[in-house]
Design a protein around this motif. Structure first.
Motif, PDB file in Angstrom:
ATOM      1  N   GLY A  70     -31.190  13.007 -33.501  1.00 19.25           N
ATOM      2  CA  GLY A  70     -30.657  12.595 -34.698  1.00 19.25           C
ATOM      3  C   GLY A  70     -30.606  11.050 -34.974  1.00 19.25           C
ATOM      4  O   GLY A  70     -29.646  10.647 -35.711  1.00 19.25           O
ATOM      5  N   ASP A  71     -31.334  10.198 -34.273  1.00 19.52           N
ATOM      6  CA  ASP A  71     -31.257   8.778 -34.549  1.00 19.52           C
ATOM      7  C   ASP A  71     -32.108   8.707 -35.598  1.00 19.52           C
ATOM      8  O   ASP A  71     -33.276   8.973 -35.759  1.00 19.52           O
ATOM      9  CB  ASP A  71     -31.531   7.957 -33.320  1.00 19.52           C
ATOM     10  CG  ASP A  71     -30.851   8.167 -32.201  1.00 19.52           C
ATOM     11  OD1 ASP A  71     -29.627   8.127 -32.289  1.00 19.52           O
ATOM     12  OD2 ASP A  71     -31.259   7.871 -31.045  1.00 19.52           O
ATOM     13  N   HIS A  72     -31.487   7.906 -36.789  1.00 20.20           N
ATOM     14  CA  HIS A  72     -32.656   7.901 -37.879  1.00 20.20           C
ATOM     15  C   HIS A  72     -33.550   6.989 -37.929  1.00 20.20           C
ATOM     16  O   HIS A  72     -33.309   5.762 -37.679  1.00 20.20           O
ATOM     17  CB  HIS A  72     -31.595   7.649 -39.152  1.00 20.20           C
ATOM     18  CG  HIS A  72     -32.339   7.812 -40.481  1.00 20.20           C
ATOM     19  ND1 HIS A  72     -32.414   9.118 -41.141  1.00 20.20           N
ATOM     20  CD2 HIS A  72     -32.783   6.916 -41.233  1.00 20.20           C
ATOM     21  CE1 HIS A  72     -33.041   8.787 -42.111  1.00 20.20           C
ATOM     22  NE2 HIS A  72     -33.437   7.506 -42.308  1.00 20.20           N
ATOM     23  N   THR A  73     -34.818   7.360 -37.859  1.00 22.00           N
ATOM     24  CA  THR A  73     -35.905   6.343 -37.773  1.00 22.00           C
ATOM     25  C   THR A  73     -36.826   6.661 -38.986  1.00 22.00           C
ATOM     26  O   THR A  73     -38.030   6.049 -39.088  1.00 22.00           O
ATOM     27  CB  THR A  73     -36.757   6.499 -36.478  1.00 22.00           C
ATOM     28  OG1 THR A  73     -37.140   7.704 -36.497  1.00 22.00           O
ATOM     29  CG2 THR A  73     -35.725   5.849 -35.410  1.00 22.00           C
ATOM     30  N   ASP A  74     -36.182   7.464 -39.923  1.00 23.53           N
ATOM     31  CA  ASP A  74     -37.076   7.538 -41.225  1.00 23.53           C
ATOM     32  C   ASP A  74     -37.543   6.139 -41.915  1.00 23.53           C
ATOM     33  O   ASP A  74     -36.822   5.806 -42.163  1.00 23.53           O
ATOM     34  CB  ASP A  74     -36.576   8.616 -42.029  1.00 23.53           C
ATOM     35  CG  ASP A  74     -37.593   9.172 -42.879  1.00 23.53           C
ATOM     36  OD1 ASP A  74     -38.813   8.654 -43.083  1.00 23.53           O
ATOM     37  OD2 ASP A  74     -37.327  10.263 -43.639  1.00 23.53           O
TER      38      ASP A  74
ATOM     39  N   ARG B 234     -37.033  16.777 -44.527  1.00 25.63           N
ATOM     40  CA  ARG B 234     -36.597  16.025 -43.248  1.00 25.63           C
ATOM     41  C   ARG B 234     -37.427  15.324 -42.330  1.00 25.63           C
ATOM     42  O   ARG B 234     -38.476  14.925 -42.883  1.00 25.63           O
ATOM     43  CB  ARG B 234     -36.194  17.443 -42.302  1.00 25.63           C
ATOM     44  CG  ARG B 234     -35.226  18.461 -42.690  1.00 25.63           C
ATOM     45  CD  ARG B 234     -33.516  17.957 -42.668  1.00 25.63           C
ATOM     46  NE  ARG B 234     -32.512  18.542 -43.077  1.00 25.63           N
ATOM     47  CZ  ARG B 234     -31.514  18.196 -42.825  1.00 25.63           C
ATOM     48  NH1 ARG B 234     -31.269  17.429 -42.232  1.00 25.63           N
ATOM     49  NH2 ARG B 234     -30.655  19.076 -43.259  1.00 25.63           N
ATOM     50  N   GLY B 235     -36.860  14.860 -41.412  1.00 30.63           N
ATOM     51  CA  GLY B 235     -37.748  13.725 -40.637  1.00 30.63           C
ATOM     52  C   GLY B 235     -38.934  14.483 -39.987  1.00 30.63           C
ATOM     53  O   GLY B 235     -39.041  15.652 -39.938  1.00 30.63           O
ATOM     54  N   HIS B 236     -39.776  13.455 -39.460  1.00 27.35           N
ATOM     55  CA  HIS B 236     -41.008  14.071 -38.806  1.00 27.35           C
ATOM     56  C   HIS B 236     -40.585  14.876 -37.535  1.00 27.35           C
ATOM     57  O   HIS B 236     -41.171  16.140 -37.553  1.00 27.35           O
ATOM     58  CB  HIS B 236     -41.592  12.841 -38.223  1.00 27.35           C
ATOM     59  CG  HIS B 236     -42.858  13.443 -37.469  1.00 27.35           C
ATOM     60  ND1 HIS B 236     -44.072  14.108 -37.846  1.00 27.35           N
ATOM     61  CD2 HIS B 236     -42.883  13.579 -36.037  1.00 27.35           C
ATOM     62  CE1 HIS B 236     -44.711  14.465 -36.763  1.00 27.35           C
ATOM     63  NE2 HIS B 236     -44.186  13.966 -35.780  1.00 27.35           N
ATOM     64  N   VAL B 237     -39.716  14.482 -36.737  1.00 22.00           N
ATOM     65  CA  VAL B 237     -39.313  15.553 -35.879  1.00 22.00           C
ATOM     66  C   VAL B 237     -37.685  15.405 -35.690  1.00 22.00           C
ATOM     67  O   VAL B 237     -37.243  14.361 -35.600  1.00 22.00           O
ATOM     68  CB  VAL B 237     -39.882  15.243 -34.380  1.00 22.00           C
ATOM     69  CG1 VAL B 237     -39.728  13.791 -33.867  1.00 22.00           C
ATOM     70  CG2 VAL B 237     -39.330  16.090 -33.158  1.00 22.00           C
ATOM     71  N   GLY B 238     -37.063  16.611 -35.699  1.00 25.18           N
ATOM     72  CA  GLY B 238     -35.622  16.772 -35.745  1.00 25.18           C
ATOM     73  C   GLY B 238     -35.163  16.423 -37.068  1.00 25.18           C
ATOM     74  O   GLY B 238     -35.957  16.233 -38.058  1.00 25.18           O
ATOM     75  N   PRO B 239     -33.852  16.759 -37.515  1.00 31.19           N
ATOM     76  CA  PRO B 239     -33.348  16.759 -38.706  1.00 31.19           C
ATOM     77  C   PRO B 239     -33.604  15.186 -39.353  1.00 31.19           C
ATOM     78  O   PRO B 239     -33.890  15.088 -40.591  1.00 31.19           O
ATOM     79  CB  PRO B 239     -32.016  17.074 -38.866  1.00 31.19           C
ATOM     80  CG  PRO B 239     -31.566  17.290 -37.334  1.00 31.19           C
ATOM     81  CD  PRO B 239     -32.788  17.056 -36.303  1.00 31.19           C
ATOM     82  N   ASP B 240     -33.377  14.164 -38.545  1.00 30.77           N
ATOM     83  CA  ASP B 240     -33.309  12.692 -38.942  1.00 30.77           C
ATOM     84  C   ASP B 240     -34.229  11.861 -38.617  1.00 30.77           C
ATOM     85  O   ASP B 240     -34.301  10.721 -38.229  1.00 30.77           O
ATOM     86  CB  ASP B 240     -32.013  12.153 -38.710  1.00 30.77           C
ATOM     87  CG  ASP B 240     -30.951  13.217 -38.947  1.00 30.77           C
ATOM     88  OD1 ASP B 240     -30.714  13.524 -40.337  1.00 30.77           O
ATOM     89  OD2 ASP B 240     -30.104  13.377 -38.243  1.00 30.77           O
ATOM     90  N   ASP B 241     -35.530  12.535 -38.280  1.00 26.28           N
ATOM     91  CA  ASP B 241     -36.471  11.884 -37.535  1.00 26.28           C
ATOM     92  C   ASP B 241     -36.622  11.361 -36.160  1.00 26.28           C
ATOM     93  O   ASP B 241     -37.416  10.721 -35.819  1.00 26.28           O
ATOM     94  CB  ASP B 241     -36.934  10.479 -38.304  1.00 26.28           C
ATOM     95  CG  ASP B 241     -38.301  10.526 -39.044  1.00 26.28           C
ATOM     96  OD1 ASP B 241     -38.953  11.664 -38.802  1.00 26.28           O
ATOM     97  OD2 ASP B 241     -38.665   9.893 -39.694  1.00 26.28           O
TER      98      ASP B 241
END
Ligand SMILES: Cc1ncc(C[n+]2csc(CCOP(=O)(O)OP(=O)(O)O)c2C)c(N)n1
Length: 329
Positions: free
Chosen positions: A252-256, A241-248
């Motif tokens: 949930g804003d995707h920043t991976d 998963r992301g660093h923090v939260g499901p999507d980083d």
């Protein structure tokens, strides 16, 4: 080494429990029902499960900002963990801590904290206290590859080595510190070699292979218990998963920024299906038995959510209630 079937099942169950717990937080995080930052441990389960399978109830564990797995594997109560992530009064930190400030002295989980490398010195203190008291417990300090860039680790290694403290340094190298790839922060990629100048025995082990983790931790815990510690273990792994939260990001804003291909490659090394296939392929356990475990864990996790949601929030007027311990008379 030969293992009993019950042992395999307990390792499998623990990994599945951690994964199910982590994934159960995804929707409540997205919907905003869970408000605190949550660092999911999905993908790293083999490390907590394999290390803790060697520990006694009286041994001590210190975690990080990503510690749900460490907490559960040490015997922390699932219901208290889930309630804490919702910041409910029934949580392990009475709803004051949230995901990153877990504590359960009862099970030997002595604390997690968001200050990167912050708990290493606390673990050192616990190991020293044990030495002074003449006890025979082992203390584990978990930390990430990012924490290996903090000076406190090197001070702790020196002191622990000087006094041969029963301290197990466990570095979970998932190759990223938030969004920073390890090759941009370290001139040398292998972290375990950092222990060599301190005369600390160290190893690098595949952290997605639960039996390899178990074996390495078994040797390390034995050394510590026999007074030959400390030991440093670097486990290579990857967070799914992301660093923090499901999507980083928390909501949930995707920043991976990790390359899609790299993530896909690591998914193939997911420790749970790999171990599951191994057990089925070697015919030690049937698929039905494993499915039964999956189902019972899923029911347990969903009951923990129901229970947590049915309980109250801490009273804001009592925010500071547990900041200071009661005076000793
Ligand atoms: C002393 C300190 N510096 C920076 C931060 C911000 N921060 C939070 S998590 C993190 C990365 C930690 O990476 P790592 O130790 O590899 O653990 P991982 O998140 O990969 O499990 C950073 C820099 C912090 N919390 N504490």
């Amino acid at each position: 080494m030969t293992y009993k079937k019950e042992f395999f099942l307990s390792l499998y169950r623990m990994m599945v429990m951690i994964r199910a717990c982590e994934e159960s937080f995804v929707e409540p995080i997205r919907s905003g029902e869970i408000r605190c930052p949550v660092h999911l441990y999905s993908g790293q389960e083999a490390i907590a499960a394999g290390v803790s399978a060697n520990l006694h109830h009286t041994d001590k564990v210190f975690g990080t900002h990503r510690s749900h797995g460490h907490f559960l594997a040490k015997g922390g109560d699932l219901r208290k963990l889930v309630a804490e992530v919702y910041c409910k009064e029934g949580g392990c930190s009475v709803g004051r801590g949230g995901s990153m400030h877990l504590i359960d002295p009862e099970s030997g989980f002595l604390g997690s904290a968001p200050i990167v490398a912050g708990t290493i010195s606390l673990a050192l203190g616990a190991a020293l206290a044990d030495r002074i008291r003449g006890g025979n417990t082992v203390t584990v300090a978990y930390f990430g590859d990012g924490a290996a860039g903090e000076g406190v680790l090197y001070e702790a290694m020196n002191f622990a080595s000087l006094h041969k403290l029963p301290l197990l340094f466990v570095c979970e190298n998932n190759f990223y510190a938030t969004h920073m790839p390890i090759q941009e922060t370290r001139s040398r990629k292998s972290i375990f070699e950092s222990a060599e100048p301190f005369d600390i025995r160290s190893e690098r082990v595949d952290g997605n292979d639960v039996l390899a983790v178990y074996e390495a931790a078994r040797r390390a815990v034995t050394d510590c218990r026999e007074g030959q510690g400390p030991v440093f273990l670097e486990f290579t792994t990857y967070r799914l998963r992301g660093h923090v939260g499901p999507d980083d990001n928390i909501q949930g804003d995707h920043t991976d920024i990790r390359p899609h291909r790299e993530v896909e490659e690591w998914k193939k090394k997911d420790p749970i299906p790999v171990f599951r296939d191994y057990l089925i392929h070697d015919k030690m356990v049937s698929k039905d038995e494993l499915d039964t475990i999956d189902k019972s864990v899923s029911v347990e996790v969903s009951k923990a959510h129901d229970l947590a949601l049915g309980t109250g929030n801490p009273d804001p007027r009592e925010l500071a209630k547990y900041v200071f311990s009661k005076p000793v008379s």
